[in-house]
Enzyme design. Structure first.
Site, PDB file in Angstrom:
ATOM      1  N   ASP A  13      38.378  38.192  41.150  1.00 41.53           N
ATOM      2  CA  ASP A  13      39.512  37.950  42.057  1.00 41.53           C
ATOM      3  C   ASP A  13      39.767  39.058  43.086  1.00 41.53           C
ATOM      4  O   ASP A  13      40.929  39.452  43.296  1.00 41.53           O
ATOM      5  CB  ASP A  13      40.796  37.705  41.241  1.00 41.53           C
ATOM      6  CG  ASP A  13      40.703  36.461  40.358  1.00 41.53           C
ATOM      7  OD1 ASP A  13      39.655  35.789  40.366  1.00 41.53           O
ATOM      8  OD2 ASP A  13      41.693  36.177  39.647  1.00 41.53           O
ATOM      9  N   LYS A 111      38.614  29.231  39.878  1.00 40.50           N
ATOM     10  CA  LYS A 111      39.380  28.919  38.665  1.00 40.50           C
ATOM     11  C   LYS A 111      40.852  28.780  39.020  1.00 40.50           C
ATOM     12  O   LYS A 111      41.296  29.289  40.056  1.00 40.50           O
ATOM     13  CB  LYS A 111      39.190  30.035  37.638  1.00 40.50           C
ATOM     14  CG  LYS A 111      39.706  31.372  38.139  1.00 40.50           C
ATOM     15  CD  LYS A 111      39.464  32.467  37.145  1.00 40.50           C
ATOM     16  CE  LYS A 111      39.970  33.787  37.686  1.00 40.50           C
ATOM     17  NZ  LYS A 111      41.432  33.813  37.959  1.00 40.50           N
ATOM     18  N   CYS A 156      43.742  38.827  34.892  1.00 34.69           N
ATOM     19  CA  CYS A 156      42.468  38.092  34.924  1.00 34.69           C
ATOM     20  C   CYS A 156      41.292  38.908  34.398  1.00 34.69           C
ATOM     21  O   CYS A 156      40.382  38.345  33.781  1.00 34.69           O
ATOM     22  CB  CYS A 156      42.212  37.571  36.327  1.00 34.69           C
ATOM     23  SG  CYS A 156      43.411  36.274  36.766  1.00 34.69           S
TER      24      CYS A 156
HETATM   25  C1  VGL Z   1      45.965  36.945  38.634  1.00 32.06           C
HETATM   26  C2  VGL Z   1      48.197  36.574  38.319  1.00 32.06           C
HETATM   27  C3  VGL Z   1      48.082  35.289  38.802  1.00 32.06           C
HETATM   28  C4  VGL Z   1      44.814  37.883  38.539  1.00 32.06           C
HETATM   29  C5  VGL Z   1      45.828  35.661  39.113  1.00 32.06           C
HETATM   30  O1  VGL Z   1      43.820  37.702  39.269  1.00 32.06           O
HETATM   31  O2  VGL Z   1      44.901  38.834  37.726  1.00 32.06           O
HETATM   32  N1  VGL Z   1      47.149  37.387  38.235  1.00 32.06           N
HETATM   33  N2  VGL Z   1      46.882  34.839  39.195  1.00 32.06           N
END
Ligand code: VGL
Ligand code: ZN
Length: 204
Positions: A13, A111, A156
């Site tokens: 991410d 995802k 994540c």
């Molecule tokens: C994430 C919160 C919501 C992350 C993704 O990538 O850690 N955190 N969505």
């Protein structure tokens, strides 16, 4: 550098919305990019993940009248932290960070695209039952160990590393290539949980 193809790097991410100025900015999130660009060259097999939500995703506080970002609610699959709208499919915020330079990455895994289910983990959605397919992709290619980095350490990255262990892979997290959100002590708890699960903590 001789790349051991049994070890894959999973870059979690590294998207505009998680960088300073983004919708769900991780403090110093941008600091991971030069580290990842450097270490990624050591790995033959690299997976990038993208948080990839529909505009009305269940994890968005905006979906829940009277609730605010960072509240926790209960959904059919359990507790869910609510977030500001982030990483909406096809938006600039959901795009991989421009300075991320990992041209040899072979898989970009998206995802969190099911409207009613979140997915911190790159392996298993938050219902803890729906697989993304990453376990099969890795095992089909002979991968036995994953090194995880990216954003955010305590969400994540944590869930991805824990689920790698669940699927029988060795797992490590590369600390200088991660940054956390740290909601109510979640960052320290994440490192404790990873240590208990046998996840190594590597320097870059
Ligand atoms: C994430 C919160 C919501 C992350 C993704 O990538 O850690 N955190 N969505
Ligand atoms: Zn998300």
């Amino acid at each position: 550098m001789a790349a051991d193809s049994a070890v894959a790097l999973v870059v979690v991410d590294v998207q505009n919305d998680f960088l300073p100025g983004g919708a769900l900015a991780v403090p110093q999130g941008d600091a991971v990019i030069p580290v990842i660009n450097r270490i990624a060259r050591r790995y033959e097999q690299v997976v990038l993940t993208q948080d990839w939500h529909p505009a009305d995703h269940v994890s968005f506080a905006s979906r829940h009248p009277g609730r605010a970002p960072f509240d926790t609610i209960t959904l059919p699959y359990g507790a869910q932290t609510l977030w500001p709208d982030h990483c909406v499919q096809g938006t600039r915020g959901a795009a991989l960070a421009d300075p991320l330079e990992v041209p040899h990455a072979q898989l970009i895994l998206r995802k969190g695209w099911h409207r009613e289910v979140d997915s911190y983990s790159a392996f298993l959605e938050a219902d803890r039952a729906t697989r993304t397919g990453l376990d099969g992709w890795l095992t089909a290619r002979g991968v036995q160990e994953v090194h995880v980095c990216g954003l955010a350490t305590d969400f994540c990255v944590l869930w991805t590393a824990l689920d790698a262990r669940r699927f029988g892979l060795r797992a490590a997290v590369i600390e200088p290539a991660c940054r956390g959100i740290d909601l109510g002590g979640s960052l320290a708890r994440a490192w404790e949980e990873m240590a208990r699960a046998g996840i190594a903590r590597l320097a870059a």
